[in-house]
Each structure stands twice: as structure tokens, then as C-alpha cells.
Design an enzyme around this catalytic site. Structure first.
Site, mmCIF file in Angstrom:
data_model
loop_
_atom_site.group_PDB
_atom_site.id
_atom_site.type_symbol
_atom_site.label_atom_id
_atom_site.label_comp_id
_atom_site.label_asym_id
_atom_site.label_seq_id
_atom_site.Cartn_x
_atom_site.Cartn_y
_atom_site.Cartn_z
ATOM 1 N N SER A 194 46.539 47.707 36.644
ATOM 2 C CA SER A 194 45.330 47.224 35.976
ATOM 3 C C SER A 194 44.785 48.323 35.058
ATOM 4 O O SER A 194 45.465 48.746 34.131
ATOM 5 C CB SER A 194 44.302 46.775 37.014
ATOM 6 O OG SER A 194 43.279 46.020 36.412
ATOM 7 N N ASP A 410 48.924 36.308 37.578
ATOM 8 C CA ASP A 410 47.766 37.208 37.493
ATOM 9 C C ASP A 410 46.533 36.434 37.046
ATOM 10 O O ASP A 410 46.535 35.792 35.999
ATOM 11 C CB ASP A 410 48.078 38.335 36.500
ATOM 12 C CG ASP A 410 47.103 39.496 36.597
ATOM 13 O OD1 ASP A 410 45.913 39.252 36.830
ATOM 14 O OD2 ASP A 410 47.550 40.647 36.429
ATOM 15 N N HIS A 450 47.201 39.527 40.691
ATOM 16 C CA HIS A 450 46.788 40.773 40.052
ATOM 17 C C HIS A 450 47.056 41.971 40.968
ATOM 18 O O HIS A 450 46.369 42.155 41.967
ATOM 19 C CB HIS A 450 45.306 40.723 39.688
ATOM 20 C CG HIS A 450 44.867 41.866 38.828
ATOM 21 N ND1 HIS A 450 45.377 42.100 37.578
ATOM 22 C CD2 HIS A 450 43.985 42.871 39.063
ATOM 23 C CE1 HIS A 450 44.820 43.181 37.065
ATOM 24 N NE2 HIS A 450 43.972 43.674 37.947
#
Length: 539
Positions: A194, A410, A450
């Protein structure tokens, strides 16, 4: 003779035991001595202590800052905590974990990334790294807590967030490791997801000579577009009670609708879409007929259907300017629901615009967000936080290896963002994939949300994944980190990335995820939970 031999054996055992005890004592002493022996410019030593494997390490994190407060040590190690001044108004907290078996495990260095707005140290990634023998560094990216409040009227803190904290922590961390072990580092690695994925690519773009291998997962590259797309979600859905809003149960129905329409495209009904680009959901399937309601028929109004269609469409700004690809069409995780569709503006965009871009605590997405804001953010690109550079020539020339992966389910950062970045690098450098493969490979991972969790073979041994039950029982030999080690140190470039489906701490399936542009394809026969039932094809 036998008696003498036994005495000799006993003597060797005792000698070995004493030697081990002496080495351990010396290790502990050298660790505590770091408060006096390690000196670096603009650096204060906050803590130097020996930590035994199995120890519950607690961290001085404020209760309300959403950061990890403790972690279990997975190795006997020396822990060093530093405060490094980066300007007259900013500093970065750096943690260095140095295991006892570093020399025998390859003398490797590992930097870990952050997440969100960057103020939390990824301690679980750090402890896992030490279990593999790495000397591991983590840092708070220049401020405490996953919040943008410290950016308010403090541009130097924003600079730390954009790139300087990572650069500073890497330099001081390597210095501390070399000093402690009285030895040069053999190879240096980076891993993050991320915001941490963005940091890894920032390093590849600006200071690739610091790392031999970079693992970047679900990277928030093109940062301003990621923030804009997330902020626009609230404008699309509206707050609870508005005609455009969907509640949690309605989003579950949308997810099931997408699964029903697209799950079979890859030939396997498993709640996983192997190639989301082939999925074009038709939310009108859920449209209520005359006299029907959600309560009576589990259907959606025309306004709600339009909300779904907008979310699963690319984002365009002023004058039709392309901002961001669409959200991935299969997003089950409720953290994503709460973050993106819960009827409250996402905190990352709200706090970035409020405290970093405008320095105005009264600013809000609900009242002030529009495409002029987005244009302004792109134009300012504070300290290069956008991380959009697609010329990785320096990384290529430095022989730095880059392994990027992104979950195709995601719910926070669309995986199409990574496809776009990869193709941009290919165009900008004039390199087809066959040549880009020499130093940069991208692995789409179907069924991964994610960074962690999902319905597919999502576990690849990556950042943020080792907190899952059963993860520590999986052989790390084919984890993404050790795959990178093999690429760097043995020249074994990965064609696939091994993924495992973890359910209740038990591995229930495996898949070898293919490198882009090859497609992970079901052979048409065999158990789809077995990696042998899949292959890599050109289309």
C-alpha cells in the site's frame, strides 16, 4: 580407550556449551553497549536492549493512534530504537532488530514500509524478517500514528512522509547494523504494501542503489489519483439516508451479483475472478421493478444502481481528464466497505487535503471536495509524493530487482493502477516485457484483497500477511521475500509467485500466480485447488 573417548566427547560438549553461553552473553553486552558505542549525527538513542525469542515486546504508542501496541519476538535479537532529526521541525523514529544468527543467515538487511498516512511501524513485518535471519529496520515515516494531523503547518513532516524518512531510516539503519556486527551488509532488501508499496517504488525511482531487491505490493503510486478516487467514493455514494447510498447488506448483494455474472469466466466457480478486466458488471440486474423494494425483493432503486455503475467505472475530472481506473469489480472485505462505502469520507483523503495540501482544519471532503481540489493536488505534488516516475533506468543500471504484486480483489487501491504503472514503465523505457523482465516483474494475484486476506490463494508471504492464523507454519522458502532473495543472490528470476488459500489457519489450496503479461489459466481439468491444474498462457 572408550572411557577416554567419552571424556573427550563430554569435554567438547561442555566447551561448546560454554562457548555458546559466552557468545550469547557477549551479544547481550554488545547490544546494551550500543547506547555508548553507536554514535551518529542528529541521532538520539532511545533504547538498546536484548530481546529473547517469544518475548512480548510492547511499544510506546499512544492508545488512540491505530498503531500496533505489541508484537511477539520471533528470534533472539538486539533491539535498537532511535530518534533521528531530519530538520529543525521534524524527526523520524527508527527501530532496528538485529538477530543473533545474522552472520550465518547471509548477512542480509531488510527495510520495511508503512501504510495509510504512514505513522505506524510495521512491527510484525520486522519480527518475521528476523525469524529468517535478516537485520530489519522499520520507521514511523516522520510522525506518530496513521493520521495526517502532524502535517498541519509542518511541511518538513510532509517531506518525511513523501520520501525522506525512508531514505534517512535506510542510511542510519545500515550504519547501525554494520556497527553492531562489525561487518559489511551482504545484500539489502525492501518489502512493503500500500503506502509501503509506494515507498518501495519511490526508492526504485530515486535511490535504487540502496537496495538490491524491492518487493512492492499494492503500491499507492500515482498517489494523488488514489486519494482522489477514494475521496470521490463518498461523493458517489452519499451519506446514509441519501437516495444514492447502499447499506452493508446491499453491498453484499452487489458482491454476490458480480460473482454470479463473472465468476465462471475463468472456468472455475470459486468466488475468484482470475482476470477482472474481463468482468463488466451489469448492476441493472438488481434493479427493482414497479412496487418492489429492498425489503420486499432485495433489489435496488435506479439511483442506487447508478451508484454501483459509477463505482465500477473509471474516474474522470475536469474537462474529462482521466484520473483513475475503476474499482476492482469483486471486493468482499468489509474493511473496504467501511473505508470506502460506509457513508463517511475516507480519512486518508480527508486528512491529506485538510492538513497537508490546504493546512485548513475546517476543510472537509463532504463540503469542499471537487475536481479543482484534485487538479491543485496534482500541480503541487508535495515533495514528489505522487511517485509517478516511470523511467527506472537508474534501477536497471544498478541491477536492482523489483517485484511488484497486486491483489485482483483489492478494495482500497484498484489493481488496474499497478497495470497502468507497469505499462507506463514499459513505454517510457522502450522495453517490452521480455526485456523488462530482466529487472522488473509484476504478478497479479487473483483472490487477494488489499495486502492480505481474500477468497483465493492470497497468501504469498508478503507484507502484513503474517498476522493471519497459520501463516507462520508455512515454509517461507517460496515466500515473496525469499523468492526475491533467490532472484538477487542466485539469479533465479521468478516466473510465478506461489499463493496459498488460508482458511481458519489451514492451507486449503495453492496456485502459482503468473507474471504479467502471462495469464494464470485453468487447464480445464483437475482440482482447481491444486497448483498443477493451472498454467501460464499468453492470452
Amino acid at each position: 580407550m572408550r572411557f577416554t573417548a567419552r571424556l573427550s566427547t563430554l569435554y567438547l560438549i561442555l566447551l561448546s556449551s560454554r562457548s555458546s553461553a559466552t557468545e550469547e552473553t557477549q551479544f547481550e553486552q554488545r547490544c546494551s553497549d550500543l547506547t555508548d558505542s553507536f554514535n551518529a549525527v542528529d541521532t538520539d538513542i532511545l533504547l538498546a536492549e536484548y530481546v529473547a525469542q517469544g518475548t512480548n515486546i510492547t511499544f510506546p504508542e499512544p492508545v488512540a493512534n491505530r498503531c500496533l501496541k505489541f508484537a511477539i519476538s520471533l528470534a533472539d535479537m538486539c533491539r535498537l530504537r532511535l530518534n533521528v532529526t531530519t530538520s529543525s521541525t521534524s524527526s523520524v523514529i527508527v527501530e532496528v532488530f538485529m538477530p543473533t544468527n545474522w552472520e550465518s543467515k547471509g548477512e542480509r538487511f531488510l527495510m520495511t514500509g508503512n501504510g495509510g498516512l504512514g505513522g505506524c511501524i510495521q512491527y510484525n513485518d520486522m519480527t518475521y524478517g528476523t525469524s529468517l535471519g535478516f537485520a530489519v529496520v522499520g520507521h514511523n515515516n516522520g510522525h506518530a500514528g496513521d493520521t495526517g494531523l502532524p502535517f498541519f503547518n509542518r511541511p518538513e513532516v510532509v517531506k518525511d512522509y513523501a520520501w525522506r524518512a525512508l531514505h534517512t531510516a535506510g542510511k542510519i539503519g545500515k550504519s547501525a547494523v554494520s556497527h553492531f556486527y562489525s561487518s559489511l551488509i551482504n545484500k539489502s532488501y525492501y518489502i512493503g504494501c500500500s503506502s509501503g508499496g509506494r515507498q518501495g517504488l519511490k526508492a526504485a525511482q530515486e535511490f535504487p542503489d540502496e537496495y538490491d531487491g524491492i518487493v512492492s505490493a499494492a503500491p499507492a503510486v500515482n498517489f494523488h489519483a488514489v486519494v482522489a478516487a477514494g475521496s470521490n467514493m463518498f461523493k458517489i455514494t452519499g451519506p446514509p439516508g441519501s437516495a444514492t447510498h447502499l447499506n452493508r447488506d446491499q453491498w453484499i448483494a452487489v458482491h454476490q451479483m458480480v460473482v454470479g455474472q463473472c465468476d465462471g469466466i475463468d472456468g472455475v466457480l470459486d468466488n475468484v475472478i482470475e482476470d477482472p478486466m474481463k468482468c463488466q458488471p451489469r448492476p441493472e440486474e438488481l434493479l427493482c421493478g414497479p412496487g418492489q423494494t429492498w425489503t420486499s425483493h432485495q433489489c435496488l432503486t435506479a439511483a442506487q444502481v447508478l451508484t454501483v455503475r459509477k463505482i465500477y467505472s473509471p474516474v474522470y475530472g475536469n474537462d474529462g481528464k482521466f484520473i483513475s481506473p475503476r474499482l476492482n469489480p469483486i471486493t468482499k472485505e468489509f474493511v473496504g466497505y467501511l473505508f470506502m462505502y460506509g457513508g463517511v469520507p475516507g480519512y486518508i483523503g480527508d486528512e491529506w487535503y485538510k492538513y497537508a495540501l490546504y493546512n485548513d482544519p475546517t476543510w472537509s471532503i463532504q463540503n469542499d471536495f471537487n475536481w479543482d481540489v484534485v487538479d491543485h493536488d496534482f500541480q503541487q505534488d508535495l515533495f514528489g509524493v505522487g511517485t509517478e516516475k516511470t523511467d527506472l533506468t537508474d534501477a536497471k543500471n544498478n541491477n536492482t530487482r523489483i517485484l511488484m504484486y497486486h491483489g485482483l480483489a483489492d478494495c482500497m487501491i484498484t489493481s488496474e493502477n499497478s497495470y497502468d504503472y507497469y505499462e507506463g514503465v514499459s513505454r517510457d523505457m522502450g522495453l517490452p516485457s521480455s526485456q523488462l523482465d530482466d529487472f522488473y516483474r509484476f504478478f497479479p494475484v487473483a483472490g487477494l484483497d488489499h495486502c492480505t486476506s481474500g477468497d483465493g490463494a492470497w497468501f504469498v508471504g508478503g507484507s502484513n500477511q503474517y498476522t493471519t492464523a497459520g501463516a507462520l507454519n508455512i515454509d517461507p522458502a517460496d515466500s515473496v521475500l525469499m523468492t526475491m532473495v533467490k532472484w538477487v543472490e542466485q539469479g533465479i528470476a521468478p516466473d510465478t509467485l506461489t499463493g496459498r488459500k488460508l482458511v481458519g489457519g489451514v492451507v486449503t489450496g495453492e496456485k502459482a500466480h503468473c507474471r504479467h503479461p502471462l495469464k494464470t489459466t485453468y487447464k480445464g481439468v483437475g482440482d482447481p485447488n491444486l497448483a498443477s491444474s493451472w498454467e501460464c498462457r499468453t492470452a
